[in-house]
Write a protein that holds these residues in place. Structure first.
Motif, PDB file in Angstrom:
ATOM      1  N   UNK A  16     -12.797   4.455 -54.071  1.00  0.00           N
ATOM      2  CA  UNK A  16     -12.583   5.475 -53.083  1.00  0.00           C
ATOM      3  C   UNK A  16     -12.946   6.653 -53.356  1.00  0.00           C
ATOM      4  N   UNK A  17     -13.714   7.886 -52.871  1.00  0.00           N
ATOM      5  CA  UNK A  17     -13.393   9.532 -53.254  1.00  0.00           C
ATOM      6  C   UNK A  17     -11.703   9.844 -52.725  1.00  0.00           C
ATOM      7  N   UNK A  18     -11.067  10.936 -53.472  1.00  0.00           N
ATOM      8  CA  UNK A  18      -9.973  11.873 -52.433  1.00  0.00           C
ATOM      9  C   UNK A  18      -9.905  11.720 -51.495  1.00  0.00           C
ATOM     10  N   UNK A  19     -11.581  12.334 -50.946  1.00  0.00           N
ATOM     11  CA  UNK A  19     -11.451  12.885 -49.236  1.00  0.00           C
ATOM     12  C   UNK A  19     -11.121  11.327 -48.629  1.00  0.00           C
ATOM     13  N   UNK A  22      -6.598  11.309 -48.692  1.00  0.00           N
ATOM     14  CA  UNK A  22      -6.939  11.843 -48.097  1.00  0.00           C
ATOM     15  C   UNK A  22      -7.112  11.619 -46.175  1.00  0.00           C
ATOM     16  N   UNK A  23      -7.914  10.578 -45.984  1.00  0.00           N
ATOM     17  CA  UNK A  23      -8.057  10.271 -44.601  1.00  0.00           C
ATOM     18  C   UNK A  23      -7.287   9.615 -44.414  1.00  0.00           C
ATOM     19  N   UNK A  24      -7.136   8.448 -45.369  1.00  0.00           N
ATOM     20  CA  UNK A  24      -6.538   7.580 -45.630  1.00  0.00           C
ATOM     21  C   UNK A  24      -4.464   7.978 -44.534  1.00  0.00           C
ATOM     22  N   UNK A  25      -4.416   8.191 -45.895  1.00  0.00           N
ATOM     23  CA  UNK A  25      -2.951   8.951 -45.530  1.00  0.00           C
ATOM     24  C   UNK A  25      -2.481  10.020 -44.775  1.00  0.00           C
ATOM     25  N   UNK A  26      -3.695  10.606 -43.891  1.00  0.00           N
ATOM     26  CA  UNK A  26      -3.914  11.634 -43.051  1.00  0.00           C
ATOM     27  C   UNK A  26      -2.772  12.565 -43.475  1.00  0.00           C
ATOM     28  N   UNK A  27      -3.900  13.647 -44.343  1.00  0.00           N
ATOM     29  CA  UNK A  27      -3.457  14.389 -45.085  1.00  0.00           C
ATOM     30  C   UNK A  27      -4.885  16.023 -44.889  1.00  0.00           C
ATOM     31  N   UNK A  28      -4.503  16.216 -43.423  1.00  0.00           N
ATOM     32  CA  UNK A  28      -5.485  17.253 -43.329  1.00  0.00           C
ATOM     33  C   UNK A  28      -5.676  18.327 -43.864  1.00  0.00           C
ATOM     34  N   UNK A  29      -4.196  19.679 -44.477  1.00  0.00           N
ATOM     35  CA  UNK A  29      -4.709  20.677 -45.464  1.00  0.00           C
ATOM     36  C   UNK A  29      -5.409  19.492 -46.369  1.00  0.00           C
ATOM     37  N   UNK A  33      -9.926  21.075 -47.674  1.00  0.00           N
ATOM     38  CA  UNK A  33     -10.020  22.170 -49.524  1.00  0.00           C
ATOM     39  C   UNK A  33     -11.137  21.110 -49.623  1.00  0.00           C
ATOM     40  N   UNK A  34     -11.047  19.794 -49.561  1.00  0.00           N
ATOM     41  CA  UNK A  34     -12.310  18.474 -50.315  1.00  0.00           C
ATOM     42  C   UNK A  34     -13.414  19.031 -49.825  1.00  0.00           C
ATOM     43  N   UNK A  35     -13.155  19.151 -48.202  1.00  0.00           N
ATOM     44  CA  UNK A  35     -14.675  19.681 -47.618  1.00  0.00           C
ATOM     45  C   UNK A  35     -14.975  20.915 -47.809  1.00  0.00           C
ATOM     46  N   UNK A  54     -11.614   4.937 -42.040  1.00  0.00           N
ATOM     47  CA  UNK A  54     -10.058   5.145 -42.656  1.00  0.00           C
ATOM     48  C   UNK A  54      -9.830   6.059 -41.126  1.00  0.00           C
ATOM     49  N   UNK A  55      -9.657   7.569 -41.604  1.00  0.00           N
ATOM     50  CA  UNK A  55      -9.830   8.453 -40.314  1.00  0.00           C
ATOM     51  C   UNK A  55      -8.642   7.725 -38.911  1.00  0.00           C
ATOM     52  N   UNK A  56     -10.079   7.063 -39.020  1.00  0.00           N
ATOM     53  CA  UNK A  56     -10.080   6.698 -37.369  1.00  0.00           C
ATOM     54  C   UNK A  56      -9.392   5.569 -36.963  1.00  0.00           C
TER      55      UNK A  56
END
Length: 149
Positions: A16-19, A22-29, A33-35, A54-56
Protein backbone atom coordinates in the motif's frame (compact mmCIF):
# COMPACT_ATOMS: atom_id res chain seq x y z
CA UNK A 1 9.47 14.28 2.61
CA UNK A 2 8.85 14.37 -1.13
CA UNK A 3 10.91 17.56 -1.32
CA UNK A 4 13.80 15.53 0.10
CA UNK A 5 13.59 12.66 -2.38
CA UNK A 6 10.91 10.39 -0.90
CA UNK A 7 9.17 8.50 -3.70
CA UNK A 8 5.39 8.86 -3.10
CA UNK A 9 4.92 5.47 -4.76
CA UNK A 10 6.95 3.57 -2.15
CA UNK A 11 4.79 0.99 -0.42
CA UNK A 12 4.52 -0.93 2.83
CA UNK A 13 4.45 -4.66 3.57
CA UNK A 14 0.93 -4.92 2.05
CA UNK A 15 2.13 -2.98 -1.02
CA UNK A 16 0.00 0.00 0.00
CA UNK A 17 1.41 3.33 -1.10
CA UNK A 18 0.83 6.56 0.84
CA UNK A 19 -1.91 7.60 -1.60
CA UNK A 20 -3.94 4.51 -0.79
CA UNK A 21 -3.56 5.03 2.97
CA UNK A 22 -4.63 8.67 2.67
CA UNK A 23 -7.61 7.58 0.54
CA UNK A 24 -8.65 4.99 3.13
CA UNK A 25 -8.41 7.52 5.96
CA UNK A 26 -10.22 10.26 4.03
CA UNK A 27 -7.37 12.76 4.18
CA UNK A 28 -8.04 14.87 1.09
CA UNK A 29 -5.20 17.33 1.78
CA UNK A 30 -2.63 14.51 1.77
CA UNK A 31 -4.19 12.99 -1.37
CA UNK A 32 -3.90 16.37 -3.16
CA UNK A 33 -0.29 16.78 -2.08
CA UNK A 34 0.71 13.25 -3.11
CA UNK A 35 -0.93 13.70 -6.50
CA UNK A 36 1.02 16.96 -6.94
CA UNK A 37 4.17 14.89 -6.37
CA UNK A 38 3.05 12.50 -9.13
CA UNK A 39 1.84 9.66 -6.94
CA UNK A 40 0.45 6.92 -9.19
CA UNK A 41 -3.33 6.69 -8.50
CA UNK A 42 -3.49 3.22 -10.05
CA UNK A 43 -1.10 1.27 -7.84
CA UNK A 44 -2.73 -1.80 -6.34
CA UNK A 45 -1.91 -3.49 -3.05
CA UNK A 46 -1.38 -7.19 -2.52
CA UNK A 47 -5.15 -7.67 -2.25
CA UNK A 48 -5.87 -6.01 -5.60
CA UNK A 49 -7.32 -2.86 -4.06
CA UNK A 50 -6.61 0.67 -5.34
CA UNK A 51 -6.84 4.18 -3.89
CA UNK A 52 -10.07 4.77 -5.83
CA UNK A 53 -11.62 1.54 -4.62
CA UNK A 54 -10.72 2.33 -1.00
CA UNK A 55 -12.01 5.91 -1.21
CA UNK A 56 -15.24 4.60 -2.69
CA UNK A 57 -15.68 1.87 -0.07
CA UNK A 58 -15.20 4.43 2.68
CA UNK A 59 -17.52 7.05 1.17
CA UNK A 60 -14.90 9.76 0.63
CA UNK A 61 -16.57 11.50 -2.32
CA UNK A 62 -14.11 14.41 -2.35
CA UNK A 63 -11.19 12.01 -2.73
CA UNK A 64 -13.02 10.00 -5.41
CA UNK A 65 -13.39 13.23 -7.39
CA UNK A 66 -9.69 14.10 -6.94
CA UNK A 67 -8.64 10.65 -8.07
CA UNK A 68 -10.93 10.81 -11.12
CA UNK A 69 -9.26 14.10 -12.06
CA UNK A 70 -5.95 12.19 -12.12
CA UNK A 71 -7.30 9.33 -14.24
CA UNK A 72 -7.57 6.81 -11.42
CA UNK A 73 -9.36 3.55 -12.03
CA UNK A 74 -10.69 0.82 -9.81
CA UNK A 75 -8.02 -1.52 -11.21
CA UNK A 76 -10.50 -4.37 -11.07
CA UNK A 77 -10.61 -7.13 -13.66
CA UNK A 78 -13.09 -6.50 -16.47
CA UNK A 79 -14.53 -9.98 -16.11
CA UNK A 80 -16.58 -9.00 -13.04
CA UNK A 81 -20.31 -8.88 -13.77
CA UNK A 82 -21.23 -5.41 -12.52
CA UNK A 83 -24.91 -6.41 -12.44
CA UNK A 84 -24.48 -9.67 -10.53
CA UNK A 85 -27.25 -10.16 -7.98
CA UNK A 86 -27.77 -12.22 -4.85
CA UNK A 87 -30.68 -14.57 -4.15
CA UNK A 88 -32.94 -11.54 -3.51
CA UNK A 89 -31.95 -10.04 -6.88
CA UNK A 90 -30.08 -7.25 -5.07
CA UNK A 91 -27.06 -5.90 -6.91
CA UNK A 92 -24.02 -3.96 -5.72
CA UNK A 93 -25.97 -0.85 -6.78
CA UNK A 94 -28.84 -1.73 -4.44
CA UNK A 95 -26.44 -2.18 -1.53
CA UNK A 96 -24.52 1.03 -2.27
CA UNK A 97 -27.79 2.97 -2.51
CA UNK A 98 -29.04 1.49 0.76
CA UNK A 99 -25.88 2.91 2.35
CA UNK A 100 -26.32 6.28 0.60
CA UNK A 101 -22.89 5.86 -1.02
CA UNK A 102 -22.90 8.31 -3.93
CA UNK A 103 -19.28 7.56 -4.82
CA UNK A 104 -19.98 3.85 -5.21
CA UNK A 105 -23.10 4.47 -7.32
CA UNK A 106 -21.16 6.89 -9.52
CA UNK A 107 -18.46 4.32 -10.20
CA UNK A 108 -20.94 1.48 -10.69
CA UNK A 109 -22.91 3.63 -13.15
CA UNK A 110 -19.74 4.53 -15.07
CA UNK A 111 -18.88 0.82 -15.30
CA UNK A 112 -22.32 0.08 -16.81
CA UNK A 113 -24.43 -0.92 -13.81
CA UNK A 114 -28.16 -1.15 -14.49
CA UNK A 115 -29.56 1.39 -12.01
CA UNK A 116 -33.13 0.53 -12.99
CA UNK A 117 -32.90 -3.14 -11.99
CA UNK A 118 -35.52 -4.20 -9.44
CA UNK A 119 -34.86 -6.60 -6.60
CA UNK A 120 -37.26 -9.42 -5.69
CA UNK A 121 -39.55 -6.92 -3.90
CA UNK A 122 -39.57 -4.53 -6.86
CA UNK A 123 -37.24 -1.97 -5.29
CA UNK A 124 -34.85 -0.06 -7.54
CA UNK A 125 -31.68 1.79 -6.67
CA UNK A 126 -33.67 5.02 -6.43
CA UNK A 127 -36.14 3.35 -4.04
CA UNK A 128 -33.19 2.41 -1.81
CA UNK A 129 -31.87 5.98 -1.95
CA UNK A 130 -35.29 7.28 -0.92
CA UNK A 131 -35.57 4.71 1.89
CA UNK A 132 -32.26 5.84 3.40
CA UNK A 133 -33.23 9.48 2.82
CA UNK A 134 -30.09 10.26 0.82
CA UNK A 135 -30.91 13.52 -0.94
CA UNK A 136 -27.44 13.69 -2.56
CA UNK A 137 -27.87 10.24 -4.04
CA UNK A 138 -31.37 11.02 -5.30
CA UNK A 139 -30.05 14.20 -6.93
CA UNK A 140 -27.27 12.21 -8.57
CA UNK A 141 -29.66 9.53 -9.80
CA UNK A 142 -32.10 12.09 -11.16
CA UNK A 143 -29.27 13.88 -12.95
CA UNK A 144 -27.98 10.56 -14.30
CA UNK A 145 -31.42 9.64 -15.59
CA UNK A 146 -31.65 12.99 -17.43
CA UNK A 147 -28.26 12.34 -19.03
CA UNK A 148 -29.37 8.91 -20.25
CA UNK A 149 -32.52 10.10 -21.99
Amino acid sequence: MCDHGFDPNNDDYDHRAALMIASIKGNADVVKLLLQYNADPNITDMYGSSALLEATKNGHDDIVNLLFEHEASLCMPDRININAADYNKRTASHIAAAEGNVAAIRILAERGADLSAADRWGNTVRDEAARCNSHRLIEFLDGKRELQT
